[in-house]
Design a protein around this motif. Structure first.
Motif, PDB file in Angstrom:
ATOM      1  N   LEU A 254      50.602  35.740 -21.086  1.00  0.00           N
ATOM      2  CA  LEU A 254      49.441  34.887 -20.829  1.00  0.00           C
ATOM      3  C   LEU A 254      48.785  35.237 -19.494  1.00  0.00           C
ATOM      4  O   LEU A 254      47.582  35.141 -19.334  1.00  0.00           O
ATOM      5  CB  LEU A 254      49.901  33.429 -20.833  1.00  0.00           C
ATOM      6  CG  LEU A 254      48.824  32.366 -20.924  1.00  0.00           C
ATOM      7  CD1 LEU A 254      48.096  32.464 -22.255  1.00  0.00           C
ATOM      8  CD2 LEU A 254      49.434  30.989 -20.749  1.00  0.00           C
ATOM      9  N   PHE A 255      49.625  35.628 -18.546  1.00  0.00           N
ATOM     10  CA  PHE A 255      49.104  35.886 -17.202  1.00  0.00           C
ATOM     11  C   PHE A 255      48.796  37.360 -16.951  1.00  0.00           C
ATOM     12  O   PHE A 255      48.389  37.734 -15.876  1.00  0.00           O
ATOM     13  CB  PHE A 255      50.116  35.401 -16.153  1.00  0.00           C
ATOM     14  CG  PHE A 255      50.368  33.926 -16.235  1.00  0.00           C
ATOM     15  CD1 PHE A 255      49.432  33.023 -15.764  1.00  0.00           C
ATOM     16  CD2 PHE A 255      51.521  33.448 -16.828  1.00  0.00           C
ATOM     17  CE1 PHE A 255      49.652  31.661 -15.853  1.00  0.00           C
ATOM     18  CE2 PHE A 255      51.754  32.082 -16.919  1.00  0.00           C
ATOM     19  CZ  PHE A 255      50.809  31.185 -16.441  1.00  0.00           C
ATOM     20  N   LYS A 256      49.034  38.196 -17.950  1.00  0.00           N
ATOM     21  CA  LYS A 256      48.846  39.637 -17.745  1.00  0.00           C
ATOM     22  C   LYS A 256      47.382  40.038 -17.932  1.00  0.00           C
ATOM     23  O   LYS A 256      46.652  39.438 -18.712  1.00  0.00           O
ATOM     24  CB  LYS A 256      49.706  40.430 -18.740  1.00  0.00           C
ATOM     25  CG  LYS A 256      51.188  40.383 -18.423  1.00  0.00           C
ATOM     26  CD  LYS A 256      51.487  41.223 -17.210  1.00  0.00           C
ATOM     27  CE  LYS A 256      52.938  41.119 -16.818  1.00  0.00           C
ATOM     28  NZ  LYS A 256      53.182  41.613 -15.476  1.00  0.00           N
ATOM     29  N   GLU A 257      47.020  41.127 -17.255  1.00  0.00           N
ATOM     30  CA  GLU A 257      45.694  41.681 -17.470  1.00  0.00           C
ATOM     31  C   GLU A 257      45.632  42.309 -18.849  1.00  0.00           C
ATOM     32  O   GLU A 257      46.662  42.650 -19.436  1.00  0.00           O
ATOM     33  CB  GLU A 257      45.384  42.762 -16.430  1.00  0.00           C
ATOM     34  CG  GLU A 257      45.243  42.273 -15.024  1.00  0.00           C
ATOM     35  CD  GLU A 257      46.545  42.311 -14.278  1.00  0.00           C
ATOM     36  OE1 GLU A 257      47.588  42.579 -14.904  1.00  0.00           O
ATOM     37  OE2 GLU A 257      46.538  42.037 -13.062  1.00  0.00           O
ATOM     38  N   LYS A 258      44.423  42.490 -19.334  1.00  0.00           N
ATOM     39  CA  LYS A 258      44.259  43.115 -20.640  1.00  0.00           C
ATOM     40  C   LYS A 258      43.294  44.284 -20.520  1.00  0.00           C
ATOM     41  O   LYS A 258      42.403  44.288 -19.686  1.00  0.00           O
ATOM     42  CB  LYS A 258      43.708  42.100 -21.639  1.00  0.00           C
ATOM     43  CG  LYS A 258      44.758  41.079 -22.052  1.00  0.00           C
ATOM     44  CD  LYS A 258      44.180  40.031 -22.965  1.00  0.00           C
ATOM     45  CE  LYS A 258      45.245  38.987 -23.268  1.00  0.00           C
ATOM     46  NZ  LYS A 258      44.695  37.743 -23.732  1.00  0.00           N
TER      47      LYS A 258
ATOM     48  N   ASP B 163      41.096  45.820 -17.581  1.00  0.00           N
ATOM     49  CA  ASP B 163      41.561  45.132 -16.374  1.00  0.00           C
ATOM     50  C   ASP B 163      42.918  45.664 -15.920  1.00  0.00           C
ATOM     51  O   ASP B 163      43.221  45.667 -14.725  1.00  0.00           O
ATOM     52  CB  ASP B 163      41.662  43.626 -16.615  1.00  0.00           C
ATOM     53  CG  ASP B 163      40.312  42.947 -16.488  1.00  0.00           C
ATOM     54  OD1 ASP B 163      39.375  43.610 -16.015  1.00  0.00           O
ATOM     55  OD2 ASP B 163      40.200  41.776 -16.866  1.00  0.00           O
TER      56      ASP B 163
ATOM     57  N   THR C 197      42.021  48.615 -13.882  1.00  0.00           N
ATOM     58  CA  THR C 197      41.465  48.228 -12.575  1.00  0.00           C
ATOM     59  C   THR C 197      42.581  47.716 -11.659  1.00  0.00           C
ATOM     60  O   THR C 197      42.639  48.066 -10.475  1.00  0.00           O
ATOM     61  CB  THR C 197      40.386  47.141 -12.749  1.00  0.00           C
ATOM     62  OG1 THR C 197      39.438  47.603 -13.695  1.00  0.00           O
ATOM     63  CG2 THR C 197      39.690  46.830 -11.446  1.00  0.00           C
ATOM     64  N   ALA C 198      43.483  46.902 -12.230  1.00  0.00           N
ATOM     65  CA  ALA C 198      44.584  46.362 -11.428  1.00  0.00           C
ATOM     66  C   ALA C 198      45.469  47.501 -10.914  1.00  0.00           C
ATOM     67  O   ALA C 198      45.899  47.493  -9.754  1.00  0.00           O
ATOM     68  CB  ALA C 198      45.393  45.379 -12.256  1.00  0.00           C
TER      69      ALA C 198
ATOM     70  N   ASN D 296      43.738  49.238  -8.170  1.00  0.00           N
ATOM     71  CA  ASN D 296      43.752  48.421  -6.949  1.00  0.00           C
ATOM     72  C   ASN D 296      45.072  48.540  -6.183  1.00  0.00           C
ATOM     73  O   ASN D 296      45.109  48.315  -4.979  1.00  0.00           O
ATOM     74  CB  ASN D 296      43.475  46.959  -7.285  1.00  0.00           C
ATOM     75  CG  ASN D 296      42.006  46.719  -7.594  1.00  0.00           C
ATOM     76  OD1 ASN D 296      41.146  47.499  -7.196  1.00  0.00           O
ATOM     77  ND2 ASN D 296      41.713  45.654  -8.319  1.00  0.00           N
TER      78      ASN D 296
END
Lengths: 130, 504
Positions: B459-463, B466, B469-470, B473
């Motif tokens: 639920l909290f993970k990027e998809k 993203d 991008t993460a 970063n």
């Protein structure tokens, strides 16, 4: 500390009886601390819990800033009013609204200052809002 | 760094070099500076022109990225023979990857051999008439040898006497290697491979003896039939002759190359020739889709470069190796190759790299322009900004990556289909593939047969993008010498991280 915050809040509203009651009950200090905590919680939520590329938007930062400020101002308005009314003290709504604006501004300021530092620790939001 | 001279003969040679260029762009490394030498008499061949253009773009991108020891896209240096010669001698050639053949400026074969200068009706002319048919003699060399290796062997012999070959022999040093790519069923490659190999093993170039050339480690791939041509029996090139030519040439290779231990590693590859290409005799019209066989052939070059056990003594290959390429298993009803159909060794060679380059390519196409304020782009100098996106380098990179996606699309459309990605081809009104588009917006659904690893914290993970991008970063504070190097190294690291973490 109560003196310091009283000085701040009374810039937004001052009426002798009301301000004296607020001061004597250490409410200025209490609401200032709540404003700071509100700003800290919401800025931490933004820079760490929401530390995702898709949240790197100035709009979202602004929403959290506003929500934090409304939370602290709203808390002050309701809490101080219920405390005064419990002791059968009646003051105008403008009095509560005036100091609530003080909390609103204080939260805005603290949130902004915390953003300057916390963003550097964030992986994805270090360039948000600027 | 030692050099790997890759002689790419004929149309197949160029197409294999194109696949090699794509592999090297994806970060596959040979441990050698690759020096492609394209030999094709067809001066207007579309496939050759495309490969040359791609090589030129690769060279420019590699120079701008200037990789050191880091893993990065476009890491392996590619340079032309002219650049190598320029560095070691005074007789500088041009920077072209394709070398001309002396005396070959179009015209008929009979003009090339000065047939008309022979005594009319004399014994020399009679000998030529025995060796070459009327149609052979009147063959227009403008578009190659048109499936006639007997003509190719005469014309290409000129190359081994040329100044270019002389300069190549001069520049060749002890640790360098040579690889020869040719098809066995056409004209140019079938003639050129044994000819070049023979000259290398003799070590005698224009009267001068080169011992290190004679003892060079030489590899080659012989591409056997993997397509058919349409048309009827009036066409100059008939695919009905492919197998008979192959059998004859294999017999020749066995007698004259394998038994005499001339070659250190000889690779064979073929496929059921079920796909039918339009019968276009050379020129700008000869544009065939890229094929998995060409990618597999390019892998032979990587395999050869990484084989440290090969050696030559007194002009004889020691323990020569003969290899074939195969895939694990294929459905007869739906013969489509995905990564899982390849051997583990091949998967390890290409799976990660090709996927990294595709992710990178799609990210640049869809996302980067909207991420210029992201920490990876803006936080540490040099910054990736709008000026950079308008630069010549970036335009060149985007064009190269367009070609990469088209290459993947063509291999997917061809038979046998190589389709490791869930992509759809974009086709123009001429039927040419002009790009590909992912079939799913989620980047992690792109690789056929691989799903993103699930997580309890999903639920909290990027998809999708993203995630990329993460991952980019994560590298926001690292220092890079140039913005070009920054984009390529950061992206290489980020794609490797997300792919190995979530997919493979």
């Amino acid at each position: 500390m109560n003196d310091l915050f009283a000085l701040f809040y009374e810039k937004f509203y001052y009426e002798t009886d009301f301000s004296l009651e607020m001061f004597d009950r250490f409410l200025y200090q209490k609401y200032a601390i709540i404003a700071i905590i509100s700003a800290a919680i919401f800025s931490l939520v933004f820079y760490f819990l929401l530390d995702r590329p898709r949240f790197a938007k100035i709009g979202l930062w602004f929403i959290l800033l506003t929500v934090a400020s409304f939370v602290s101002a709203g808390y002050l308005y309701n809490d101080s009013k219920s405390i005064m009314e419990r002791d059968n003290l009646v003051f105008s709504s403008e009095a509560y609204f005036g100091v609530a604006i003080g909390s609103f501004v204080l939260t805005l300021f603290v949130f902004f200052i915390l953003s300057l530092f916390l963003r550097k620790l964030s992986k994805n939001l270090s360039r948000t809002p600027f | 760094m030692p050099k790997l001279y890759v002689f790419a003969i004929g149309g197949t040679g160029s197409r294999v070099v194109k696949s090699l260029t794509m592999l090297l762009a994806s970060g596959v490394s040979t441990g050698y500076e690759v020096v492609p030498i394209i030999l094709d008499p067809d001066s207007s061949a579309a496939d050759v022109a495309k490969t040359e253009h791609l090589l030129n773009e690769y060279r420019s991108i590699h120079k701008a990225v200037a990789p050191n020891n880091e893993k990065v896209f476009f890491k392996n240096k590619i340079e032309s023979l002219g650049e190598v010669i320029g560095a070691v001698g005074t007789n500088a050639l041009g920077n072209e990857f394709r070398l001309g053949i002396e005396g070959l400026n179009g015209g008929k074969f009979k003009d090339f051999i000065d047939y008309n200068l022979l005594e009319d009706g004399g014994s020399n002319q009679a000998l030529v008439d025995v060796l070459f048919s009327e149609s052979n003699l009147n063959l227009d060399l403008e578009v190659g040898f048109q499936g006639n290796p007997n003509i190719g062997s005469v014309v290409l012999n000129k190359f081994t006497e040329s100044e270019e070959f002389n300069l190549f022999a001069n520049s060749f040093s002890n640790n360098d290697r040579i690889f020869i790519i040719s098809s066995i069923f056409g004209g140019t490659g079938a003639a050129g491979f044994p000819l070049i190999l023979k000259n290398i093993r003799h070590g005698l170039v224009n009267g001068k003896h080169y011992d290190h050339l004679r003892n060079a480690v030489v590899g080659a791939i012989t591409v056997m039939p993997y397509f058919k041509l349409d048309g009827d029996n009036t066409d100059n090139i008939q695919s009905s002759t492919f197998y008979s030519k192959t059998k004859a040439a294999l017999h020749y290779y066995h007698k004259n190359i394998s038994e005499s231990r001339d070659i250190n590693a000889l690779y064979y590859i073929a496929d059921d020739n079920n796909n039918v290409y339009k019968n276009v005799v050379g020129g700008t019209g000869q544009k065939n889709d890229s094929h998995f066989v060409e990618l597999a052939a390019a892998l032979a070059i990587v395999d050869f470069a990484n084989d440290g056990s090969l050696s030559t003594h007194e002009g004889n290959a020691q323990n020569p190796k003969y290899k074939e390429f195969g895939v694990n298993d294929l459905s007869a009803s739906n013969p489509v190759i995905t990564f899982k159909d390849l051997s583990h060794e091949t998967q390890n060679q290409i799976q990660l790299n090709l996927t990294q380059l595709l992710f990178f390519s799609l990210y640049l196409e869809s996302e980067l322009k909207d991420k210029l304020t992201a920490p990876f782009a803006k936080e540490t100098a040099p910054v990736i900004d709008q000026n950079f996106l308008s630069s010549i380098f970036y335009g060149r990179l985007l064009h190269f990556l367009d070609q990469y996606r088209i290459w993947l699309g063509e291999m997917k459309r061809n038979k046998i289909s190589f389709s490791p990605y869930n992509i759809a081809e974009l086709i123009d009104n001429q039927g040419a593939i002009i790009g590909v588009t992912p079939q799913n917006a989620d980047l992690m659904q792109l690789v056929s047969g691989f799903a993103q690893r699930s997580s309890i914290f999903k639920l909290f993970k990027e998809k999708s993008y993203d995630l990329m991008t993460a991952a980019l970063n994560e590298h926001r504070k690292k220092k890079y010498p140039t913005v070009e190097n920054k984009l390529m190294v950061q992206s290489h690291d980020a794609t490797a991280e997300i792919i190995t973490k979530y997919l493979f």
